[in-house]
Motif scaffolding. Structure first.
Motif, PDB file in Angstrom:
ATOM      1  N   ARG A 180       0.853  -1.205   0.000  1.00  0.00           N
ATOM      2  CA  ARG A 180       0.000   0.000   0.000  1.00  0.00           C
ATOM      3  C   ARG A 180       0.881   1.243   0.000  1.00  0.00           C
ATOM      4  NH1 ARG A 180      -3.804   2.822   4.110  1.00  0.00           N
ATOM      5  NH2 ARG A 180      -5.558   3.393   2.800  1.00  0.00           N
ATOM      6  N   LYS A 181       0.845   1.978  -1.094  1.00  0.00           N
ATOM      7  CA  LYS A 181       1.698   3.154  -1.224  1.00  0.00           C
ATOM      8  C   LYS A 181       0.937   4.433  -0.878  1.00  0.00           C
ATOM      9  CE  LYS A 181       4.759   1.247  -4.748  1.00  0.00           C
ATOM     10  NZ  LYS A 181       5.323   1.437  -6.097  1.00  0.00           N
ATOM     11  N   LYS A 182       1.711   5.479  -0.548  1.00  0.00           N
ATOM     12  CA  LYS A 182       1.092   6.773  -0.252  1.00  0.00           C
ATOM     13  C   LYS A 182       1.163   7.656  -1.491  1.00  0.00           C
ATOM     14  CE  LYS A 182       0.667  10.442   3.070  1.00  0.00           C
ATOM     15  NZ  LYS A 182       1.007  10.931   4.400  1.00  0.00           N
ATOM     16  N   VAL A 221      -4.256   8.062   0.138  1.00  0.00           N
ATOM     17  CA  VAL A 221      -4.230   9.280  -0.681  1.00  0.00           C
ATOM     18  C   VAL A 221      -4.354  10.535   0.186  1.00  0.00           C
ATOM     19  CG1 VAL A 221      -5.364  10.541  -2.562  1.00  0.00           C
ATOM     20  CG2 VAL A 221      -5.245   8.049  -2.643  1.00  0.00           C
ATOM     21  N   LEU A 222      -3.441  11.485  -0.053  1.00  0.00           N
ATOM     22  CA  LEU A 222      -3.511  12.800   0.588  1.00  0.00           C
ATOM     23  C   LEU A 222      -3.858  13.815  -0.499  1.00  0.00           C
ATOM     24  CD1 LEU A 222      -3.047  14.747   2.989  1.00  0.00           C
ATOM     25  CD2 LEU A 222      -0.615  14.778   2.374  1.00  0.00           C
ATOM     26  N   ARG A 223      -5.030  14.474  -0.334  1.00  0.00           N
ATOM     27  CA  ARG A 223      -5.531  15.418  -1.353  1.00  0.00           C
ATOM     28  C   ARG A 223      -5.177  16.832  -0.886  1.00  0.00           C
ATOM     29  NH1 ARG A 223     -10.922  14.159  -2.938  1.00  0.00           N
ATOM     30  NH2 ARG A 223     -11.285  11.943  -3.179  1.00  0.00           N
ATOM     31  N   HIS A 383       8.714  18.623   1.585  1.00  0.00           N
ATOM     32  CA  HIS A 383       7.804  18.221   2.671  1.00  0.00           C
ATOM     33  C   HIS A 383       7.002  16.981   2.276  1.00  0.00           C
ATOM     34  CE1 HIS A 383       4.347  18.436   5.457  1.00  0.00           C
ATOM     35  NE2 HIS A 383       5.241  18.919   6.291  1.00  0.00           N
ATOM     36  N   ARG A 384       6.532  16.955   1.023  1.00  0.00           N
ATOM     37  CA  ARG A 384       5.721  15.827   0.549  1.00  0.00           C
ATOM     38  C   ARG A 384       6.550  14.543   0.446  1.00  0.00           C
ATOM     39  NH1 ARG A 384       2.619  19.614  -3.986  1.00  0.00           N
ATOM     40  NH2 ARG A 384       1.536  20.880  -2.411  1.00  0.00           N
ATOM     41  N   ILE A 392       4.176   8.341  -4.411  1.00  0.00           N
ATOM     42  CA  ILE A 392       3.758   8.875  -5.708  1.00  0.00           C
ATOM     43  C   ILE A 392       3.261  10.300  -5.465  1.00  0.00           C
ATOM     44  CG2 ILE A 392       2.130   8.618  -7.639  1.00  0.00           C
ATOM     45  CD1 ILE A 392       1.942   5.614  -6.900  1.00  0.00           C
ATOM     46  N   LEU A 393       3.810  11.264  -6.198  1.00  0.00           N
ATOM     47  CA  LEU A 393       3.366  12.656  -6.114  1.00  0.00           C
ATOM     48  C   LEU A 393       2.805  13.053  -7.473  1.00  0.00           C
ATOM     49  CD1 LEU A 393       5.119  12.571  -3.542  1.00  0.00           C
ATOM     50  CD2 LEU A 393       6.057  14.794  -4.172  1.00  0.00           C
TER      51      LEU A 393
END
Length: 649
Positions: A180-182, A221-223, A383-384, A392-393
Motif C-alpha cells: 500500500r503506497k502513499k 491518498v492525501l488530497r 515536505h511531501r 507517488i506525487l
C-alpha cells in the motif's frame, strides 16, 4: 511472496533460539525469552496479514490482460530462455473472428533475433513456438495463429462466467496492488482574494477523479489544495482593508465581492505611490507575524475559503488545505541546503540554482531577501517527499507550468530528496478550456468566466432539458431536483474528463447536455434504464443476490459473450489509468459498455411478456444478472468520475 519468505525465516529463527542452549553458549535467559516473544509476535502478525491479503486477493477482480501477459511471458521465457526483456504485447481483439485477445510479440522477437543473434526466423514460426510453450491455465480455451504471426486467444466461457459470478457476489473489488503506497495529489489550488474561474475547473475535476481512482485501488491518498495564500499581494490587500474598514479587528468586514475588493486595491497599488509604500510595509509586518496583520490576513483568507467551499460542495470535492503560507518557515532551510551543497550562484543579488538539462535557473531568493514561487514549490516538494513520505506525487496543474515543475522536480532529485527510479513524481498537465469560437473561454465583456456562474447556468439548462422531456410530469419534486443536479454537475465533469486532458477542449452546454453520444446525459439515462429492468420485473436485490450465488451465467449468445467480456475489462482499464493518468480512457470504456449493453438488450430477451396482455411469462435470470453486473461496473465508474446517478430520470 515477501511475507511467505519472512515467515520461513522467522520460523527458522525461533527453532534456532529453542536450540540455543545445546550449542554450548549460555545467553541471558530473559533476553532469549524476549527475543523469542518478539519473533513469535511478528510471525503471528505476518500470518494474519497474509491471510487477510489472500482473502482480499481472492475477492479482487482479475485483470485478464495481466493474466494473459503472465501466461505469454512464461511461454516466451520457455521458448526463448536466452532473450533479455523480450517484447510482451497482449491486447483485446478488435473483431470476434480474431478471438478475444491477441498476443502480438512474435514480430518484435523476429527483429531482436535478427539484430542480436543474426538469426532469420519468421514471425509465424516464433508464434508457433510460443503457443507450444503456453503453461496450463484456467482462462485460455484455445489459441490460433493468424497472418504473419498474431496469436489469437479464445477465452474459456466457464472462466468468464465464474469471474462475472464473483463480481456479482463480492461487488466491484479493486485489483490487487501489492504494498500500500502513499499518493499525494496537488490539485485545484485557487488564489486567495480571487474568485475561482473556469481555469480552476479542470484541475479540480481531474484531481478529484484521480484521488477517487487511487483510493479505490487501495492507496493511501492525501488530497492537497496548494492555495495561493502568501506573498506581496497581501500587503496591498491589508493596506486597503485598513483604509476601508478601520475597525476590522473587532468587526468582521462585509467584503461581499472579494474580486472587486482585489481589483480596487490593485488599482491603488499601481497609481498611488504612498499606498504602494504602505503596502510593502504591510508585507514586512505580515511576514514578521505581527498579530494585527495576521488577523487581517486571516480575515481575507476566510472570506475566500467560504466562497471556494460553495463550489467544492456543489462538485463534491474533498481537499486538505495546505497553502504556500504552510511552507513559509521551511524556505530559509531550503536556501541553506542548496547553498551548503554548492548548488547556489549569485546573480545581481539573486540566489539562483541551475538544474542540468533546464535552461532557465530557479530563483530561490530575490535580491531584497524575499522568497519566490520557486522556493515555496521546492519546500512543498521536500515536505511531501521527506515528511509525508509520498511514494507517488501528482501535480494536477495546467500545461503552461510544465517547464517550471519539471525543473523543480529535477532540482529535488539533484539534491537527493528522492530517486526518480523509486519515487514517482508526475505532472498531470492539462490544456485550456475554450469557448465555442475556439478562443479562450470568456464572458461577452471579455472577463474570465466565474466558476459559480457556470455551475448555476448548468443547473438552469439541466432543468430546462428535463422539462423539455416532460420529466417534471412523471417525477416528484425531490426526484426532479436530484435529476437536475445529477445531470448538471455530471455533464460538466464528464465533458472535461471525457477529453484527453493534454488537449484543449471546447466548452459547450448544448453538446454536454445532449442525450445521444458519449455524454454524461446519455450514460446517466442508460444506467437508470438498466437499473429499472429488474425492478419492473418485480425482482428485488435479495432475489438478485440469491441468483448470483446459485445461477450459472450462460454466455451462449454472441451478444451475451461480448457484454460479459466487456464488463470484465474494467480492471485493465483502471490499471492503464493508474499508469498514464488519462481518465478519458474510463469515459470511453463506460460509453463502450453502455452501447454493448444496448446491443445485448436489443437481441436478448431478459424479461419475456405476453404480447396481448403484457403479463410477464418468463424471466431469464442469467440475463438479469448480466444487467446487474453492467450496472454495478457503471456505478463504480461514475463514482470514480465523481458523477452521482439517480434511480429515476
Amino acid at each position: 511472496a515477501f511475507q511467505e519468505n519472512e515467515i520461513k525465516l522467522l520460523t527458522a529463527e525461533i527453532e534456532r533460539l529453542k536450540n540455543f542452549g545445546c550449542l554450548g553458549v549460555s545467553p541471558s535467559l530473559e533476553g532469549l525469552r524476549d527475543e523469542n516473544a518478539k519473533l513469535k509476535y511478528r510471525l503471528n502478525f505476518l500470518r494474519k496479514s497474509l491471510q487477510e491479503e489472500r482473502s482480499r486477493t481472492a475477492k479482487s477482480m482479475i485483470n485478464i490482460n495481466s493474466c494473459l501477459q503472465e501466461i505469454f511471458g512464461a511461454a516466451i521465457q520457455a521458448a526463448y530462455p536466452d532473450l533479455e526483456n523480450p517484447p510482451l504485447v497482449v491486447t483485446p481483439s478488435q473483431q470476434p473472428k480474431f478471438g478475444d485477445y491477441q498476443c502480438n510479440s512474435a514480430m518484435g522477437i523476429t527483429q531482436i533475433l535478427l539484430k542480436t543473434k543474426e538469426q532469420k526466423v519468421s514471425p509465424r514460426e516464433i508464434a508457433e513456438k510460443i503457443s507450444k510453450n503456453i503453461p496450463p491455465n484456467e482462462c485460455i480455451e484455445k489459441v490460433e495463429i493468424a497472418g504473419p504471426g498474431f496469436i489469437n486467444v479464445h477465452l474459456r466461457k466457464d472462466f468468464v462466467s465464474k469471474q462475472l459470478s464473483s463480481l456479482l457476489i463480492n461487488g466491484v473489488q479493486p485489483p490487487a496492488i501489492g504494498k500500500r503506497k502513499k499518493v499525494v495529489v496537488d490539485f485545484s489550488s485557487p488564489n486567495i482574494a480571487k474568485e475561482m474561474h473556469v481555469g480552476h475547473l479542470r484541475s479540480t475535476i481531474i484531481g478529484e477523479s484521480m484521488c477517487r481512482l487511487f483510493e479505490f485501488a487501495g492507496y493511501d491518498v492525501l488530497r492537497l489544495n496548494h492555495l495561493g495564500d502568501w506573498g506581496t499581494q497581501f500587503g496591498m490587500l491589508i493596506a486597503h482593508l485598513q483604509d476601508k474598514f478601520p475597525d476590522y479587528l473587532t468587526v468582521s468586514p462585509p467584503i461581499g465581492d472579494l474580486q472587486a475588493f482585489y481589483k480596487e486595491s490593485k488599482r491603488r497599488f499601481d497609481t498611488e505611490e504612498e499606498f504602494k509604500k504602505r503596502a510593502y510595509q504591510c508585507v514586512v509586518l505580515l511576514q514578521s507575524k505581527n498579530p494585527d496583520f495576521i488577523k487581517a490576513w486571516e480575515l481575507i483568507c476566510d472570506v475566500s475559503r467560504k466562497e471556494f467551499q460553495k463550489i467544492y460542495n456543489c462538485l463534491d470535492i474533498t481537499l486538505v488545505e495546505r497553502g504556500e503560507s504552510f511552507y513559509h518557515e521551511m524556505m530559509k532551510d531550503i536556501v541553506k541546503e542548496f547553498e551548503d551543497k554548492g548548488f547556489v550562484q549569485v546573480d545581481d543579488g539573486r540566489k539562483i540554482v541551475f538544474v542540468p538539462g533546464f535552461p532557465v535557473p530557479l530563483t530561490i531568493m530575490k535580491s531584497d531577501g524575499g522568497y519566490t514561487y520557486d522556493t515555496s514549490d521546492l519546500a512543498a516538494l521536500k515536505h511531501r517527499l521527506c515528511e509525508e513520505k509520498g511514494d507517488i506525487l501528482i501535480y494536477v496543474v495546467d500545461s503552461g507550468q510544465s517547464v517550471h515543475l519539471q525543473t523543480v522536480f529535477a532540482a529535488g532529485a539533484m539534491i537527493g530528496w528522492y530517486d526518480p527510479k523509486v519515487t514517482r513524481v508526475a505532472h498531470a498537465a492539462f490544456g485550456v478550456v475554450l469557448g465555442e469560437d475556439k478562443k479562450k473561454f470568456k464572458t461577452r465583456s471579455g472577463d474570465t468566466v466565474r466558476l459559480m456562474d457556470l455551475l448555476e447556468e448548468g443547473l438552469k439548462r439541466a432543468m430546462d432539458k428535463l422539462k423539455d422531456k416532460e420529466r417534471d410530469k412523471v417525477l416528484t419534486p425531490e426526484e426532479l431536483k436530484a435529476a437536475q443536479t445529477s445531470v448538471a454537475f455530471g455533464c460538466i465533469k464528464y465533458a472535461d474528463l471525457s477529453h484527453n486532458r493534454l488537449n484543449d477542449y471546447v466548452f459547450s452546454f448544448d453538446k454536454m447536455l445532449d442525450d445521444r453520444g458519449n455524454t454524461a446525459a446519455y450514460l446517466l439515462y442508460a444506467f437508470t434504464r438498466i437499473r429499472a429492468i429488474a425492478r419492473l420485473a418485480n425482482i428485488d436485490e435479495q432475489m438478485l443476490r440469491k441468483a448470483a450465488r446459485e445461477e450459472v451465467l450462460i454466455l451462449d449468445h454472441e451478444k451475451e459473450w461480448k457484454l460479459g467480456k466487456c464488463i470484465l475489462r474494467f480492471p485493465e482499464i483502471l490499471q492503464k489509468i493508474l499508469e498514464d493518468l488519462l481518465l478519458h480512457t474510463l469515459c470511453d470504456y463506460l460509453y463502450e459498455l453502455a452501447t454493448t449493453f444496448t446491443e445485448f438488450y436489443d437481441n436478448c430477451y431478459c424479461v419475456e411478456k405476453d404480447r396481448q396482455s403484457g403479463q410477464i411469462v418468463k424471466v431469464n435470470m442469467w440475463r438479469l444478472l448480466l444487467c446487474e453486473a453492467t450496472a454495478t461496473i457503471m456505478a463504480k465508474g461514475f463514482d470514480i468520475l465523481g458523477i452521482k446517478p439517480v434511480q429515476k430520470m
